[in-house]
Design an enzyme around this catalytic site. Structure first.
Site, PDB file in Angstrom:
ATOM      1  N   LYS A 133      -1.964  -9.446   4.924  1.00  0.00           N
ATOM      2  CA  LYS A 133      -2.573  -9.062   3.420  1.00  0.00           C
ATOM      3  C   LYS A 133      -2.015 -10.049   2.532  1.00  0.00           C
ATOM      4  O   LYS A 133      -0.940 -10.478   2.553  1.00  0.00           O
ATOM      5  CB  LYS A 133      -2.264  -7.552   3.597  1.00  0.00           C
ATOM      6  CG  LYS A 133      -2.872  -6.871   4.739  1.00  0.00           C
ATOM      7  CD  LYS A 133      -2.609  -5.146   4.329  1.00  0.00           C
ATOM      8  CE  LYS A 133      -3.299  -4.291   5.258  1.00  0.00           C
ATOM      9  NZ  LYS A 133      -3.286  -2.964   5.200  1.00  0.00           N
ATOM     10  N   TYR A 162     -13.298  -1.293   5.774  1.00  0.00           N
ATOM     11  CA  TYR A 162     -12.665   0.235   5.468  1.00  0.00           C
ATOM     12  C   TYR A 162     -13.659   1.321   5.357  1.00  0.00           C
ATOM     13  O   TYR A 162     -13.470   2.342   4.360  1.00  0.00           O
ATOM     14  CB  TYR A 162     -11.678   0.024   4.310  1.00  0.00           C
ATOM     15  CG  TYR A 162     -10.604  -0.846   4.450  1.00  0.00           C
ATOM     16  CD1 TYR A 162      -9.623  -0.476   5.435  1.00  0.00           C
ATOM     17  CD2 TYR A 162     -10.195  -1.869   3.687  1.00  0.00           C
ATOM     18  CE1 TYR A 162      -8.534  -1.270   5.965  1.00  0.00           C
ATOM     19  CE2 TYR A 162      -8.916  -2.560   3.895  1.00  0.00           C
ATOM     20  CZ  TYR A 162      -8.155  -2.248   4.910  1.00  0.00           C
ATOM     21  OH  TYR A 162      -6.858  -3.035   5.100  1.00  0.00           O
ATOM     22  N   PHE A 204      -8.071   6.493  -3.262  1.00  0.00           N
ATOM     23  CA  PHE A 204      -7.311   5.067  -3.199  1.00  0.00           C
ATOM     24  C   PHE A 204      -8.161   3.929  -2.757  1.00  0.00           C
ATOM     25  O   PHE A 204      -7.785   2.938  -2.689  1.00  0.00           O
ATOM     26  CB  PHE A 204      -5.985   5.225  -2.219  1.00  0.00           C
ATOM     27  CG  PHE A 204      -6.176   5.410  -1.037  1.00  0.00           C
ATOM     28  CD1 PHE A 204      -6.627   4.472   0.003  1.00  0.00           C
ATOM     29  CD2 PHE A 204      -6.008   6.581  -0.407  1.00  0.00           C
ATOM     30  CE1 PHE A 204      -6.849   4.763   1.616  1.00  0.00           C
ATOM     31  CE2 PHE A 204      -6.341   7.276   0.996  1.00  0.00           C
ATOM     32  CZ  PHE A 204      -6.809   6.065   1.972  1.00  0.00           C
ATOM     33  N   ARG A 260      -0.302  -3.130  17.685  1.00  0.00           N
ATOM     34  CA  ARG A 260      -0.168  -1.977  16.550  1.00  0.00           C
ATOM     35  C   ARG A 260       1.247  -1.673  16.902  1.00  0.00           C
ATOM     36  O   ARG A 260       1.935  -0.948  15.753  1.00  0.00           O
ATOM     37  CB  ARG A 260      -1.049  -0.889  17.218  1.00  0.00           C
ATOM     38  CG  ARG A 260      -2.650  -0.865  16.743  1.00  0.00           C
ATOM     39  CD  ARG A 260      -2.800  -0.915  15.434  1.00  0.00           C
ATOM     40  NE  ARG A 260      -2.425   0.429  14.872  1.00  0.00           N
ATOM     41  CZ  ARG A 260      -2.894   0.925  13.460  1.00  0.00           C
ATOM     42  NH1 ARG A 260      -3.793   0.202  12.846  1.00  0.00           N
ATOM     43  NH2 ARG A 260      -2.710   2.085  13.138  1.00  0.00           N
ATOM     44  N   ARG A 282       6.023  -4.011   9.654  1.00  0.00           N
ATOM     45  CA  ARG A 282       5.887  -3.069   8.367  1.00  0.00           C
ATOM     46  C   ARG A 282       7.342  -2.307   8.290  1.00  0.00           C
ATOM     47  O   ARG A 282       7.855  -2.338   7.046  1.00  0.00           O
ATOM     48  CB  ARG A 282       5.001  -2.015   8.447  1.00  0.00           C
ATOM     49  CG  ARG A 282       3.441  -2.334   8.554  1.00  0.00           C
ATOM     50  CD  ARG A 282       2.349  -1.562   8.836  1.00  0.00           C
ATOM     51  NE  ARG A 282       0.967  -1.788   8.488  1.00  0.00           N
ATOM     52  CZ  ARG A 282       0.053  -1.153   8.937  1.00  0.00           C
ATOM     53  NH1 ARG A 282       0.219   0.063   9.624  1.00  0.00           N
ATOM     54  NH2 ARG A 282      -1.259  -1.435   8.559  1.00  0.00           N
ATOM     55  N   ASN A 336       1.216  -2.907   2.941  1.00  0.00           N
ATOM     56  CA  ASN A 336       2.028  -3.031   4.144  1.00  0.00           C
ATOM     57  C   ASN A 336       1.718  -4.092   4.966  1.00  0.00           C
ATOM     58  O   ASN A 336       1.956  -4.006   6.398  1.00  0.00           O
ATOM     59  CB  ASN A 336       1.661  -1.572   4.755  1.00  0.00           C
ATOM     60  CG  ASN A 336       0.294  -1.519   5.241  1.00  0.00           C
ATOM     61  OD1 ASN A 336      -0.625  -2.444   4.912  1.00  0.00           O
ATOM     62  ND2 ASN A 336      -0.471  -0.424   5.711  1.00  0.00           N
ATOM     63  N   HIS A 395      -2.902  -5.717   8.638  1.00  0.00           N
ATOM     64  CA  HIS A 395      -3.814  -5.069   9.162  1.00  0.00           C
ATOM     65  C   HIS A 395      -3.804  -5.442  10.608  1.00  0.00           C
ATOM     66  O   HIS A 395      -3.797  -6.643  10.986  1.00  0.00           O
ATOM     67  CB  HIS A 395      -5.156  -5.213   8.732  1.00  0.00           C
ATOM     68  CG  HIS A 395      -6.381  -4.384   9.396  1.00  0.00           C
ATOM     69  ND1 HIS A 395      -6.590  -3.237   9.292  1.00  0.00           N
ATOM     70  CD2 HIS A 395      -6.841  -4.926  10.703  1.00  0.00           C
ATOM     71  CE1 HIS A 395      -7.519  -3.149  10.495  1.00  0.00           C
ATOM     72  NE2 HIS A 395      -7.860  -4.204  10.971  1.00  0.00           N
ATOM     73  N   GLU A 416     -14.159  -5.737  14.787  1.00  0.00           N
ATOM     74  CA  GLU A 416     -13.464  -6.286  13.954  1.00  0.00           C
ATOM     75  C   GLU A 416     -13.372  -7.979  14.163  1.00  0.00           C
ATOM     76  O   GLU A 416     -13.324  -8.733  13.219  1.00  0.00           O
ATOM     77  CB  GLU A 416     -11.968  -5.761  13.672  1.00  0.00           C
ATOM     78  CG  GLU A 416     -12.304  -4.468  13.095  1.00  0.00           C
ATOM     79  CD  GLU A 416     -10.954  -3.721  12.750  1.00  0.00           C
ATOM     80  OE1 GLU A 416      -9.929  -4.242  13.160  1.00  0.00           O
ATOM     81  OE2 GLU A 416     -10.786  -2.721  12.309  1.00  0.00           O
TER      82      GLU A 416
END
Ligand code: DAT
Ligand code: MG
Length: 153
Positions: free
Chosen positions: A9, A49, A57, A85, A102, A112, A115, A126
């Site tokens: 990110k 998203y 948010f 993950r 993270r 964070n 993704h 994705e």
């Protein structure tokens, strides 16, 4: 072997963590089959998203994700979605386990640093959202002989 999507990110790009993050996934034994820098637009973020579109948010998240380029990775491996993950850690980074990306590199919920696709179904949507078929590279990785037992390869 399974494939999954990672986005490094904008906060990680700004903080100079790109190499460190890629290195974590490489050292885990995941195979890099796609890698590119891209600047995300509103359309792709609304799709990516969609499950958060009605959250208060969302606008902040979208602005954050557009604030710098991101690095998209496609990683391959045995049960790669879950493995990635686990290496990534939970969403609220300041509570993520030490040793996760993270947990080691972030304090925020939204900033964070990475993704990662959350299920095989998500990964299957994705990866093509961020990579054209000719941007995914199939090749033999000699390391696999040592990363996996014979019956896992
Ligand atoms: P994850 O990225 O762990 O899969 P998610 O899919 O629930 O988490 O949310 C996507 C991103 O949205 C997350 O990485 C950061 C942001 N986000 C989620 N919950 C948030 C919240 N309560 N406040 C601000 N940003 C949030
Ligand atoms: Mg998610």
């Amino acid at each position: 072997m399974e494939r999954t999507l990672v986005l490094i990110k904008p906060d990680a790009v700004q903080r100079g963590l790109v190499g460190e993050i890629i290195s974590r996934f490489e050292k885990k034994g995941l195979k890099l089959v796609g890698l590119k820098m891209m600047t995300l637009d509103e359309a792709v973020l609304r799709e990516h998203y969609a499950h958060l579109a009605d959250k208060p948010f969302f606008e902040g998240l979208s602005n954050f994700m557009k604030s710098s380029p991101v690095i998209a990775l496609c990683l391959e491996g045995l049960e790669a979605v879950d493995a990635v993950r686990l290496v990534t850690g939970i969403t609220k980074a300041r509570e993520a386990d030490g040793g996760t990306i993270r947990g080691d590199f972030a304090m925020s919920v939204s900033c964070n640093v990475v993704h990662a696709s959350d299920s095989r179904e998500s990964a299957e949507k994705e990866v093509p959202r961020f990579f054209n078929p000719d941007e995914i590279h199939e090749y033999f990785k000699s390391e696999y002989v040592h990363v996996y037992a014979e019956d896992e390869r």
